[in-house]
Design an enzyme around this catalytic site. Structure first.
Site, short mmCIF file in Angstrom:
data_model
loop_
_atom_site.label_atom_id
_atom_site.label_comp_id
_atom_site.label_asym_id
_atom_site.label_seq_id
_atom_site.Cartn_x
_atom_site.Cartn_y
_atom_site.Cartn_z
CE LYS A 22 -1.86 1.69 3.90
NZ LYS A 22 -1.79 3.17 4.05
CG ASN A 23 2.57 2.59 3.49
OD1 ASN A 23 1.49 3.17 3.37
ND2 ASN A 23 2.96 2.06 4.63
NE ARG A 92 0.40 12.20 7.18
CZ ARG A 92 0.35 13.48 7.49
NH1 ARG A 92 -0.81 14.04 7.71
NH2 ARG A 92 1.44 14.22 7.55
CB CYS A 116 -4.94 6.19 10.87
SG CYS A 116 -5.56 4.71 10.06
NE ARG A 121 -0.55 10.47 10.48
CZ ARG A 121 -1.17 9.55 9.75
NH1 ARG A 121 -0.46 8.63 9.13
NH2 ARG A 121 -2.47 9.54 9.63
N PRO A 122 2.52 16.49 11.05
CG PRO A 122 4.14 17.79 12.11
CD PRO A 122 3.32 16.54 12.29
CB ILE A 123 2.31 18.39 5.60
CG1 ILE A 123 1.44 19.65 5.68
CG2 ILE A 123 1.47 17.13 5.69
CD1 ILE A 123 0.53 19.81 4.49
CG ASP A 124 6.65 20.84 9.82
OD1 ASP A 124 6.10 19.72 9.88
OD2 ASP A 124 7.65 21.13 10.49
CG ASP A 305 2.76 1.36 9.52
OD1 ASP A 305 2.36 2.22 10.32
OD2 ASP A 305 2.82 1.54 8.29
NE ARG A 397 -7.13 4.46 5.28
CZ ARG A 397 -6.09 4.65 6.08
NH1 ARG A 397 -6.15 4.31 7.35
NH2 ARG A 397 -4.98 5.18 5.62
#
Length: 418
Positions: A22-23, A92, A116, A121-124, A305, A397
């Protein structure tokens, strides 16, 4: 919404094939928009997240055809730069479309991603890297409007080896002018798979799998065919299923190198594991041994995970185990559900102290996220009596036909629609 109903106590035996990662497939599908070309992707898992990415690609004008585990994408007709909010909030991984769309169109409008709820989980890091390459990004009311008059290659030092930020930067840099160097890059196998797909299409990327990745910008791309790597987390989950049920399971279509950290901890717990190039056999112990310490880390460390699945296993070990979660802040939600089944778990900040109990008992529990849900399935397989797990859409998912594959191994599990 659906439920799993599990009657515990069956030893798992037989063989299971591991589907595509998946990833890995999600960033590769995002990458198909870059080249104004056609892509045929093999070993596609049948997952809700993949369906969402397909819908996004269709919405922005790509032609998408799926036959079994093969997806064909023709991105030559792409004609939109707005990504649907309702789809982004479900998944995400959709945030990696930022880099891909900037690379192709020089513009994208996307909302902050969902997925989830396992902590901030910032996207900075994503935004910082894209801005360094020349993107102008306006943040307003939960949306990100990203524009560029032509991205420029540069040196980017990531503050943390974030998988998503590494992928987004690679996707943006593929067509950027000049050379981009990413330092402290994520080293996950899925990054290598993305590099391999892009290089087949004509990109020039070097160093994936190491902490330094170099991308030379190109403008021309070609038709590409690519097979997605097997899912190491799904493989690890089935390995743990064998362990917790004292089972004997052969797991096919795996990359042994990708699951070394998982294998090491399962061996500590008493499992016997025999492997060759693409398959392995796991024999679960009669008595599960405690594991002194599991600390989740970026690859090649123990994967976050797999933390929840190992917690379920160690909840019936013969002693006390310590689990330290260093990647996400709020990834122990499954502990309270395992406690409902009789587990003895104490959470102290980012550390879980798991004292093994003689047995778990079936209960009505709820999946709070993807991997936490998998831990409840594991617990249900080993528990005395019947376990009912709701909110199984989380598992769908990331796990293809989980109930069917477990039944084929001898588990007493059914899926009930509600």
């Amino acid at each position: 919404m659906g439920k799993y109903v599990i009657n515990g106590g069956s030893r798992l035996r037989g063989e299971v094939n591991i589907s595509g990662a998946k990833n890995s497939v999600l960033p590769i599908l995002a990458a198909t928009v870059i080249g104004n070309n056609t892509s045929t992707i093999f070993n596609i898992p049948d997952l809700r997240d993949v369906e969402i990415m397909e819908k996004i690609l269709l919405y922005i004008g790509c032609r998408v055809e799926r036959t079994d585990n093969i997806i064909y994408v023709d991105s030559t007709s792409l004609d939109k730069i707005d990504i649907p909010e309702e789809l982004v909030r479900e998944m995400r991984s959709s945030i990696i479309l930022m880099g891909a769309m900037l690379s192709r169109c020089g513009e994208v409008n996307i909302c902050y991603p969902g997925g989830c709820e396992i902590g901030p989980r910032p996207i900075d890091l994503h935004l910082k890297a894209l801005r360094q390459m020349g993107a102008q990004i306006e943040e307003s009311h939960g949306f990100l409007l990203c524009r560029s008059n032509g991205l420029k290659g540069c040196e980017i030092q990531l503050d943390y080896p974030s998988v998503g930020a590494t992928e987004n930067t690679i996707l943006a840099a593929v067509t950027a002018e000049g050379t981009t160097v990413i330092r402290n890059a994520a080293r996950e196998p899925e990054i290598i798979d993305l590099q391999n797909y892009l290089n087949k299409s004509g990109a020039k990327i070097f160093g994936a799998g190491t902490s330094v990745i170099t991308i030379e910008g190109v403008k021309k791309f070609q038709e590409v065919k690519h097979t997605v790597i097997p899912d190491r987390i799904v493989a690890g989950t089935f390995m743990t299923c064998a362990a917790i049920t004292q089972g004997e399971v052969i797991i096919n279509n795996v990359e042994i190198e990708h699951i070394q950290a998982i294998m090491a901890k399962l061996k500590e717990a008493g499992c016997l594991i025999y492997s060759n190039c693409t398959s392995l056999k796991v024999i679960g112990p009669n008595k599960i041994e405690p594991v002194e310490m599991i600390q989740t880390l970026p690859y090649p460390g123990f994967p976050t995970d797999m933390q929840a699945q190992m917690m379920a296993l160690l909840s019936i070990s013969g002693g006390t185990s310590i689990i330290s979660e260093t990647v996400f802040e709020n990834r122990f939600k499954h502990a309270e559900e395992l406690i409902r089944m009789g587990a003895n778990i104490k959470i102290i900040g980012k550390v879980a102290v798991v004292k093994g109990v003689k047995e778990l008992t079936g209960a009505n529990v709820s999946a709070k996220d993807l991997r936490g849900g998998a831990s409840l399935v594991l617990a249900g397989l080993a528990a005395k009596g019947t376990t009912v797990i709701d909110n199984i859409f989380h598992m769908e998912r990331g796990y293809e036909n989980l109930d069917e594959k477990l039944r084929a191994l001898g588990a007493d599990i059914i899926k009930v629609s509600s």
